[in-house]
Scaffold this active site. Structure first.
Site, mmCIF file in Angstrom:
data_model
loop_
_atom_site.group_PDB
_atom_site.id
_atom_site.type_symbol
_atom_site.label_atom_id
_atom_site.label_comp_id
_atom_site.label_asym_id
_atom_site.label_seq_id
_atom_site.Cartn_x
_atom_site.Cartn_y
_atom_site.Cartn_z
ATOM 1 N N ARG A 161 -9.123 -60.292 1.421
ATOM 2 C CA ARG A 161 -8.214 -59.996 0.298
ATOM 3 C C ARG A 161 -7.934 -61.327 -0.385
ATOM 4 N NH1 ARG A 161 -2.966 -56.160 -0.042
ATOM 5 N NH2 ARG A 161 -4.711 -54.696 -0.204
ATOM 6 N N HIS A 192 -10.476 -53.067 -6.256
ATOM 7 C CA HIS A 192 -9.925 -52.629 -4.958
ATOM 8 C C HIS A 192 -10.696 -51.369 -4.528
ATOM 9 C CE1 HIS A 192 -7.311 -52.252 -1.672
ATOM 10 N NE2 HIS A 192 -6.181 -51.876 -2.258
ATOM 11 N N GLN A 222 -9.544 -48.713 -1.830
ATOM 12 C CA GLN A 222 -8.444 -47.868 -2.278
ATOM 13 C C GLN A 222 -8.952 -46.637 -3.028
ATOM 14 O OE1 GLN A 222 -4.976 -48.289 -1.804
ATOM 15 N NE2 GLN A 222 -5.109 -46.156 -2.481
ATOM 16 N N ASP A 272 0.252 -47.568 -10.800
ATOM 17 C CA ASP A 272 0.358 -48.683 -9.849
ATOM 18 C C ASP A 272 1.459 -49.614 -10.364
ATOM 19 O OD1 ASP A 272 -0.154 -50.529 -7.816
ATOM 20 O OD2 ASP A 272 -1.993 -51.305 -8.717
ATOM 21 N N CYS A 315 -1.426 -46.085 -5.104
ATOM 22 C CA CYS A 315 -2.013 -46.824 -3.981
ATOM 23 C C CYS A 315 -0.954 -47.378 -3.037
ATOM 24 C CB CYS A 315 -2.900 -47.942 -4.505
ATOM 25 S SG CYS A 315 -2.006 -49.195 -5.462
ATOM 26 N N ARG A 333 -6.774 -44.158 3.834
ATOM 27 C CA ARG A 333 -7.323 -45.510 3.916
ATOM 28 C C ARG A 333 -7.982 -45.717 5.281
ATOM 29 N NH1 ARG A 333 -5.405 -49.603 0.775
ATOM 30 N NH2 ARG A 333 -7.251 -50.608 1.632
#
Ligand code: CP
Ligand code: NVA
Length: 301
Positions: free
Chosen positions: A101, A128, A131, A219, A258, A286
């Protein structure tokens, strides 16, 4: 040795195979143990905070019989100036896969370039992908399939929004993103999607995006690494998903996020906790997606 960096690198067929494996993993989780990654080790490298990505990868790896090593950037010599390339070369001698990340997408690309083991994108400023795989699995569960569905994005044209656009280049659904001026998605990704014939459009009007949508998603207004918090809060004031906006969507529409959510900013608590919200399933998914991604990267899928 495939990397999992960007959905544009992966065929629609492979995306469907990964989703099918994730669904299988979910079904059999309570009854069967799949120890296919026995003896393998995954290094998780974080430049930024994480709850879901960190824990889902760690649990996924353990449940598949493998091990993880959690590394904050500052724990590594990387934090004192050792290069990404040298870090990649060395870690590849110890572990079987790397997840990163990172603040900057180019850091991930550099790691992947010099690693001799698969590298997984655990979020960058650009993308991402893990996700969006979990989001699509959730849509399949709730709505049967993503095929021909209308997805509405409300808010920042950020890493998660960009990844939705990359997914629209591989799968058959339509995506309308309502973003304030100045906060639209990455222009190269958008251009590439449009010229590839993906059904993607950008508007500044949330009503246009959400009208009749099967899925409404949003988001944070301020992502990790963004430093213009005040101006963002002003720009995004009209880009909140609330009950009034959700009423414009199809009656069967679901809400996705998310997470982490900022209640009262991009989404109201009544939507997040409401009957159309699928966010907790989305977060759970996830875990199942990480298992599929790990198996694929490590050649046991
Ligand atoms: N959605 C997501 O990636 O959450 P974390 O930042 O908690 O990993
Ligand atoms: N866009 C958010 C996603 C967090 C999971 C961020 O990058 O901070």
């Amino acid at each position: 040795m495939p990397h999992f960096l960007d959905l544009r690198d992966i065929s629609g067929e492979t995306i469907h195979a990964l989703l099918a494996e994730a669904a299988r993993q979910k079904t059999k989780r309570s009854t069967t143990r799949d120890h296919c990654l026995d003896g393998r080790t995954l290094a998780l490298i974080f430049e930024k905070n994480s709850t879901r990505t960190r824990v889902s990868f760690e649990v996924a790896m353990r449940e598949l019989g493998g091990h993880v090593i959690m590394l904050r950037k500052d724990d590594l010599q990387l934090g004192r100036g050792e290069t990404v390339a040298d870090t990649a070369r060395v870690l590849s001698r110890y572990v079987h896969a790397l997840m990163l990340r990172a603040y900057h997408h180019h850091t991930l690309m550099e790691l992947a370039k010099y690693a001799d083991v698969p590298v997984i994108n655990g979020l960058t400023d650009l993308l991402h992908p893990c996700q969006i795989m979990a989001d699509i699995l959730t849509i399949q569960e709730r709505l049967g399939s993503i095929e021909n569905k209308k997805i509405a994005w409300v808010g920042d044209g950020n890493n998660v929004a960009n990844t939705w656009i990359t997914a629209a280049m591989r799968l058959n659904f339509s995506l309308t993103l309502a973003c304030p001026e100045g906060y639209v998605p990455d222009s190269d990704i958008l251009k590439q999607a449009v010229s590839a014939g993906a059904h993607v459009s950008v508007t500044h009007d949330t009503h246009v995006a959400v009208q009749g949508a099967d899925v409404v998603t949003t988001d944070a207004w301020v992502s990790m690494g963004d430093d213009d918090t005040l101006s963002r809060r002003q720009a995004f004031e009209a880009f909140r998903v609330d009950d009034v906006l959700m009423k414009l969507a199809a009656p069967h529409a679901i809400f996705l996020h998310c997470l982490p959510a900022h209640r009262g900013e991009e989404v109201t608590s009544s939507v997040l906790d409401g009957t159309q919200s699928a966010v907790w399933d989305e977060a759970e998914n996830r875990l199942h997606v990480q298992k599929a991604v790990l198996k694929w990267c490590l050649g046991v899928l």
